[in-house]
Design an enzyme around this catalytic site. Structure first.
Site, PDB file in Angstrom:
ATOM      1  N   HIS A 400       4.047  85.643 101.505  1.00  0.00           N
ATOM      2  CA  HIS A 400       6.127  85.932 102.370  1.00  0.00           C
ATOM      3  C   HIS A 400       5.928  84.316 103.041  1.00  0.00           C
ATOM      4  O   HIS A 400       5.789  83.898 103.285  1.00  0.00           O
ATOM      5  CB  HIS A 400       6.165  86.404 103.006  1.00  0.00           C
ATOM      6  CG  HIS A 400       7.955  86.539 104.088  1.00  0.00           C
ATOM      7  ND1 HIS A 400       8.956  86.439 103.375  1.00  0.00           N
ATOM      8  CD2 HIS A 400       7.736  85.479 105.257  1.00  0.00           C
ATOM      9  CE1 HIS A 400       9.637  86.209 103.716  1.00  0.00           C
ATOM     10  NE2 HIS A 400       8.984  85.930 105.114  1.00  0.00           N
ATOM     11  N   GLU A 401       4.370  84.910 104.403  1.00  0.00           N
ATOM     12  CA  GLU A 401       4.437  83.699 105.270  1.00  0.00           C
ATOM     13  C   GLU A 401       3.548  81.942 104.438  1.00  0.00           C
ATOM     14  O   GLU A 401       3.914  81.316 105.767  1.00  0.00           O
ATOM     15  CB  GLU A 401       3.307  83.945 106.061  1.00  0.00           C
ATOM     16  CG  GLU A 401       4.222  85.291 106.858  1.00  0.00           C
ATOM     17  CD  GLU A 401       4.578  84.780 107.929  1.00  0.00           C
ATOM     18  OE1 GLU A 401       5.012  84.181 108.237  1.00  0.00           O
ATOM     19  OE2 GLU A 401       5.922  85.826 107.649  1.00  0.00           O
ATOM     20  N   HIS A 404       6.536  80.239 103.631  1.00  0.00           N
ATOM     21  CA  HIS A 404       6.895  79.182 104.670  1.00  0.00           C
ATOM     22  C   HIS A 404       5.536  78.197 104.359  1.00  0.00           C
ATOM     23  O   HIS A 404       6.292  76.783 105.363  1.00  0.00           O
ATOM     24  CB  HIS A 404       6.837  79.628 105.720  1.00  0.00           C
ATOM     25  CG  HIS A 404       7.675  81.483 106.043  1.00  0.00           C
ATOM     26  ND1 HIS A 404       9.187  80.864 105.522  1.00  0.00           N
ATOM     27  CD2 HIS A 404       7.846  82.054 106.299  1.00  0.00           C
ATOM     28  CE1 HIS A 404      10.609  81.763 105.847  1.00  0.00           C
ATOM     29  NE2 HIS A 404       9.425  82.688 106.190  1.00  0.00           N
ATOM     30  N   HIS A 407       5.951  74.942 102.719  1.00  0.00           N
ATOM     31  CA  HIS A 407       7.307  74.058 102.936  1.00  0.00           C
ATOM     32  C   HIS A 407       7.516  73.660 104.122  1.00  0.00           C
ATOM     33  O   HIS A 407       6.953  72.514 103.822  1.00  0.00           O
ATOM     34  CB  HIS A 407       8.434  75.574 103.326  1.00  0.00           C
ATOM     35  CG  HIS A 407       9.655  74.889 103.219  1.00  0.00           C
ATOM     36  ND1 HIS A 407      10.727  75.495 104.253  1.00  0.00           N
ATOM     37  CD2 HIS A 407      10.342  73.894 102.858  1.00  0.00           C
ATOM     38  CE1 HIS A 407      12.071  74.819 103.902  1.00  0.00           C
ATOM     39  NE2 HIS A 407      11.474  74.144 103.522  1.00  0.00           N
TER      40      HIS A 407
HETATM   41 ZN    ZN Z   1      10.368  84.524 106.274  1.00  0.00          ZN
END
Ligand code: ZN
Length: 616
Positions: A400-401, A404, A407
């Site tokens: 998940h991280e 990020h 991105h």
């Molecule tokens: Zn998040």
């Protein structure tokens, strides 16, 4: 088994000192500043630049070069701010017992307050210049044209700003506008008496919210779970009319502001900042409600596998099977880049660089901040804080991280500073997509049916929690806000009816309902603290599901274009309104199909889960 530890708690090992952890597993912040003295120098420079900005007041109307100078200086201040803040903040999170570093962190916060004061003149002074004049300036200067979207959006947001007298009057209300939330927070936390009870199994329990959740996720006795559910909800039932009055105060407050600023509805007011059409929320709610069948199928499957005669809301968190599988960090380091293979070789290479570049602070140590995050520092690689404990949850948190972080890498590489950061409306798209790709990778390499069941349940519970539940919450907010807009009363009975009706609408006959579920709305902090916010978790999820569908789509010839569209979204940062950026990535949140992509995803996962259970 300790019944009251959180479901994902690591085995109780003695915590290490940070110095006992190999450097390889700790981030290296030298790319921000080599040491504290370099930080001091940058802090002083930032302080000077803030004063310099204050001195520009009154210059903007003199011409386009003055506006450009102010915007460029604002960027310099912004970039320095990121570095000065994050160096102190990340060092503090390494060991929060360090008072000296905490003092430095607070020093930055004080400087930020000064910066806010020193720049408060800018927006009103710019907005006093007619838009047509500013647009002529933008047309006449390539450098200034970079700022076109930011400047024009400021004028757009101006539509609902009142005159000086009106704004002053509204600002006077800010002193008491937080009162209903403060009262809710006090009632639901500080003043809440967590019930202590002896469960039917004979174990004694004190039910804070965290312990209540942990009990529902770990205690295999349905009678225990039922007793905990009853005791926990009684604490809210005891104050049901007070909760309703506080929520009504939130609704009336927001209706006051929306009307004062000339919005038709509170939803319109909430979505105006990001320029989102209200039809997006209506579409989300309508399509999700219509797509509740796979959710109900999942509940029925759980009832059967868990061997329960009746199935209640408090039965929905217990794992279907238990396994004791460990996922060591060094192994996962290789899996993660392999899992994003559909996104291309270059993307994989960039991810490997982050993982190898000492940007990740992996393990827990004494004093370290809990949880996980990815911190964007413009001009540096993104830094990730984890508390990695070898569990499946920890692996998915890393994935998940990592979404990020990628991105951030792509946005920073392709955008000028002014557009390098992205809004929450798109932020959770790459994080959830990264998790979905990782799940796909793990399912492909796992033959053990028990492990498959654990993986599938993890993914399904993720969709139920971040999509279905959040849409149901958004639906609750819509109905309550609309009653206020129609001038109808808000009472505990009214709110209980709405919530209970929604629960039945989404879960149908698949759940045996308890009257006490009527009060569940009273506990949800988002309703009081950030109205009309939770829908964004669901729209991000829908966007990510739709993009994933396109990336993995047949025919294969269409895949490269879908990947490029997705990477363009990441590269675009905050350079346009989120709906526009998503549309360019092939996602239209106004269309039913986009929301249906999540429904299809859940449907496929439940089918896979049925197959895995069959094989067991
Ligand atoms: Zn998040």
């Amino acid at each position: 088994m300790d019944l009251f530890s959180p479901a994902d708690a690591p085995a109780a090992v003695a915590l290490r000192e940070r110095s006992d952890i190999d450097n390889r597993y700790k981030w290296d912040l030298a790319s921000i500043f080599p040491d504290w003295s370099a930080w001091e120098v940058a802090y002083a420079e930032l302080d000077g630049r803030i004063s310099e900005f204050a001195r520009l007041q009154g210059t903007l109307s003199s011409g386009s070069d003055r506006l450009l100078a102010a915007l460029e200086l604002r960027d310099v201040i912004g970039q320095l701010s990121y570095k000065v803040w994050y160096f102190a903040s990340l060092r503090y999170d390494e060991d929060q017992r360090d008072n000296d570093i905490n003092a430095k962190r607070q020093q930055v916060q004080i400087l930020f307050a000064k910066a806010a004061q020193a720049s408060a003149w800018f927006d009103p002074e710019l907005l006093a210049i007619p838009l047509a004049t500013v647009q002529e300036w933008l047309d006449g200067s390539a450098k200034l044209a970079t700022y076109r979207f930011a400047v024009e959006d400021l004028y757009r947001q101006q539509e609902h700003v009142l005159d000086d007298k009106g704004e002053h009057l509204l600002s006077l209300s800010s002193r008491f506008s937080s009162a209903p939330y403060d009262a809710y927070a006090a009632l639901s936390t500080a003043d809440l008496k967590s019930p202590t009870l002896t469960l039917p199994s004979g174990v004694s329990a004190t039910l804070t919210y965290g312990q209540y959740r942990a009990l529902l996720a770990t205690n295999r006795s349905q009678a225990d779970r039922a007793a905990a559910f009853t005791a926990f909800h009684e604490t809210f039932e005891a104050n049901t009319n007070t909760y309703a009055a506080l929520y009504n105060a939130i609704l009336q407050r927001d209706w006051f502001y929306a009307q004062a600023r000339g919005y038709q509805t509170m939803l319109e007011a909430a979505l105006h900042g990001n320029n989102i059409p209200t039809a997006v929320v209506d579409n989300l709610v309508a399509q999700t409600k219509a797509g509740a069948a796979p959710l109900q199928r999942y509940h029925r499957l759980r009832r059967r596998v868990l061997g329960l005669d009746t199935y209640h809301t408090y039965d929905s968190a217990i794992p279907l099977v238990e396994i004791d599988e460990k996922y060591p960090y060094d192994e996962v380091l290789d899996w993660l880049p392999r899992s994003v293979e559909p996104l291309g070789v270059e993307y994989q290479k960039q991810m490997r660089e982050i993982l190898a570049g000492r940007c990740v602070d992996v393990y827990e140590n004494k004093g370290k901040r809990s949880g996980a995050y990815s911190a964007p520092v413009y001009g540096c690689p993104p830094f990730m804080l984890l508390n990695y404990n070898d569990t499946l949850d920890a692996v998915f948190t890393l994935a998940h991280e990592m979404g990020h972080s990628m991105h951030t890498v792509l946005a920073h590489a392709h955008q000028p500073f002014v557009y390098a950061s992205y809004t929450i409306f798109v932020a959770e798209v790459p994080s959830t997509l990264s998790e979905a790709l990782f799940l796909r990778f793990m399912l492909e390499r796992t033959t053990d049916p028990r492990q498959r069941i654990v993986l599938l349940q993890h993914a399904i519970d993720g969709i139920v929690g971040t999509f279905y539940t959040q849409v149901m919450f958004a639906d609750f907010e819509l109905q309550a806000h609309r009653l206020v807009e129609e001038g109808k009363p808000i009472t505990a009975d009214v709110l209980g009816d709405i919530y209970f009706g929604l629960l039945k609408g989404y879960s149908g006959e698949a759940i045996d309902y308890d009257q006490q579920s009527r009060i569940t709305w009273a506990r949800i902090p988002h309703f009081y603290g950030t109205p009309y916010y939770v829908y964004q978790y669901a729209t991000c999820y829908a966007s990510s599901a739709e993009i994933l569908k396109q990336i993995l789509a047949a025919p294969e010839s269409e895949r490269p274009a879908a990947v490029q569209r997705y990477l363009s979204l990441l590269r675009a940062g905050g350079s346009d309104h989120p709906m526009t950026l998503l549309q360019r990535a092939g996602v239209d949140l106004g269309r039913p199909e986009t929301v249906q992509a999540v429904v299809q995803q859940l449907d496929q996962l439940v089918t896979q889960l049925e197959d895995a259970i069959e094989k067991l």
